[in-house]
Design a protein around this motif. Structure first.
Motif, mmCIF file in Angstrom:
data_model
loop_
_atom_site.group_PDB
_atom_site.id
_atom_site.type_symbol
_atom_site.label_atom_id
_atom_site.label_comp_id
_atom_site.label_asym_id
_atom_site.label_seq_id
_atom_site.Cartn_x
_atom_site.Cartn_y
_atom_site.Cartn_z
ATOM 1 N N LYS A 296 0.767 -1.170 0.009
ATOM 2 C CA LYS A 296 0.097 -0.125 0.056
ATOM 3 C C LYS A 296 0.825 1.269 -0.080
ATOM 4 N N ASN B 126 -6.996 1.147 -0.422
ATOM 5 C CA ASN B 126 -6.751 0.858 1.135
ATOM 6 C C ASN B 126 -6.311 -0.673 1.392
ATOM 7 N N SER B 127 -6.043 -1.422 2.203
ATOM 8 C CA SER B 127 -5.687 -2.678 2.766
ATOM 9 C C SER B 127 -6.702 -3.751 2.496
ATOM 10 N N ILE C 182 -7.138 -4.010 -1.436
ATOM 11 C CA ILE C 182 -5.823 -4.764 -1.997
ATOM 12 C C ILE C 182 -6.067 -6.167 -1.557
#
Length: 337
Positions: free
Chosen positions: A287, A305-306, A309
């Protein structure tokens, strides 16, 4: 920090990565995957690979939509099987999609599956019928799933007037607050371990519960969280497979041999903790690298954002399942993922 004595998932990932003996993160792999994801940025957002299946759930206006998500994520764990012959399949779907298909079928057949008054008292026979598959293969950890439904259902009835919606309201649009409420009040979501004498956490199912609400409601209404970017990836057994595929992570020869031989890693073992912890840290690094790459190009693109992802990588694995077969993934029996 969500619970005293335990590092948060992001802190845990960093702590584990600096001490890991069986797993390594590689800068060149991060760079390769970063470029792959950068090429998938279009129309100001990350384009998710087509996973070949659509999620199956009620629409956003369904009065029990929030409770549907809660029940689904309460049962969202351990779908892998030792062979295709023993794989649980529902209406042609496998894994998490099979769970959604089974619960959606239950709703259509008139079972009150989103009501804790009902599922907190489910018998083995009733749940077996609800989760019946296309073949004789059964869902893994069936008894654990009954226990989970009984546990979370009883807690909702006793503490939250029978609906998870009250937990969401109590969080006051904070993803971290909702995560704290879930982990502190529902023991089956306490995805924690001890590593090198330090309490670490992953909170896979609790974090994905928050992210699923955010995604389901498009960041509005019951999915509006001002700090959703504080969630990490959801440490499971499939996303690490993609990270190894891209060279972001590598395993020691000893660990790789175990995975190739289909050894089951005990929940809470050092190797299992390192795979999950390094996966979290790798996505945090990814990220950061993606943000730097976007900034350097001067493009006005939203940095994923994570959670996004993670979803990208999870769907990438499903889309490229055949290529991924060469990369063994770890298998652990447990309720946390």
């Amino acid at each position: 920090m969500v619970r005293n004595g335990f590092l948060s998932p992001a802190e845990s990932g960093k702590f584990i990565n600096t001490r890991a003996q069986h797993v390594r993160i590689h800068e060149d792999g991060l760079e390769k995957l970063c470029k792959e994801m950068f090429s998938s940025l279009k129309d100001n957002k990350l384009q998710i690979p087509d996973a070949g299946a659509d999620t199956i759930h009620p629409n956003k206006d369904h009065p029990q939509a929030v409770d549907w998500i809660f029940v689904t994520d309460s049962l969202n764990f351990c779908f892998w099987s030792q062979s295709k012959e023993t794989q649980w399949i529902v209406n042609g779907y496998t894994g998490y999609f099979a769970l959604e298909a089974a619960l959606h079928r239950a709703l259509k057949e008139g079972y009150d599956i989103t009501n804790p008054e009902y599922y907190s008292k489910l018998t083995e026979e009733q749940l077996s019928h609800i989760l019946r598959g296309d073949t004789s293969a059964k869902i893994p950890l069936f008894n654990e799933r009954i226990s989970v439904l009984h546990e979370v259902g009883s807690i909702l009835i006793n503490k939250y007037e029978g609906t998870f919606l009250n937990c969401v309201k109590e969080s006051n649009k904070s993803a971290l607050k909702l995560l704290e409420i879930v982990v502190n009040n529902f023991p089956c979501f306490r995805d924690e371990a001890m590593y090198k004498d330090q309490g670490v956490s992953f909170y896979k199912r609790a974090q994905i519960l928050v992210a699923d609400l955010w995604n389901f409601f498009d960041g509005t209404r019951w999915g509006e969280f001002r700090d959703i970017d504080k969630m990490t990836m959801f440490a499971d057994y499939r996303v690490p497979q993609v990270l190894v595929y891209f060279g972001v992570m590598s395993y020691s020869n000893e660990l790789m041999e175990k995975l190739k031989k289909d050894h089951i890693l005990p929940s809470g073992s050092e190797e299992e903790i390192e795979i999950r912890g390094c996966s979290i840290h790798a996505v945090e690094l990814l990220k950061h690298n993606l943000q730097e790459l976007i900034t350097s190009t001067g493009l006005s693109v939203e940095v994923p954002n994570s959670s996004l992802i993670d979803y990208y990588l999870w769907c990438y694995r499903r889309k490229h399942a055949k290529e991924m077969e060469a990369i063994p993934y770890h298998k652990t029996l447990g309720i946390f993922y």
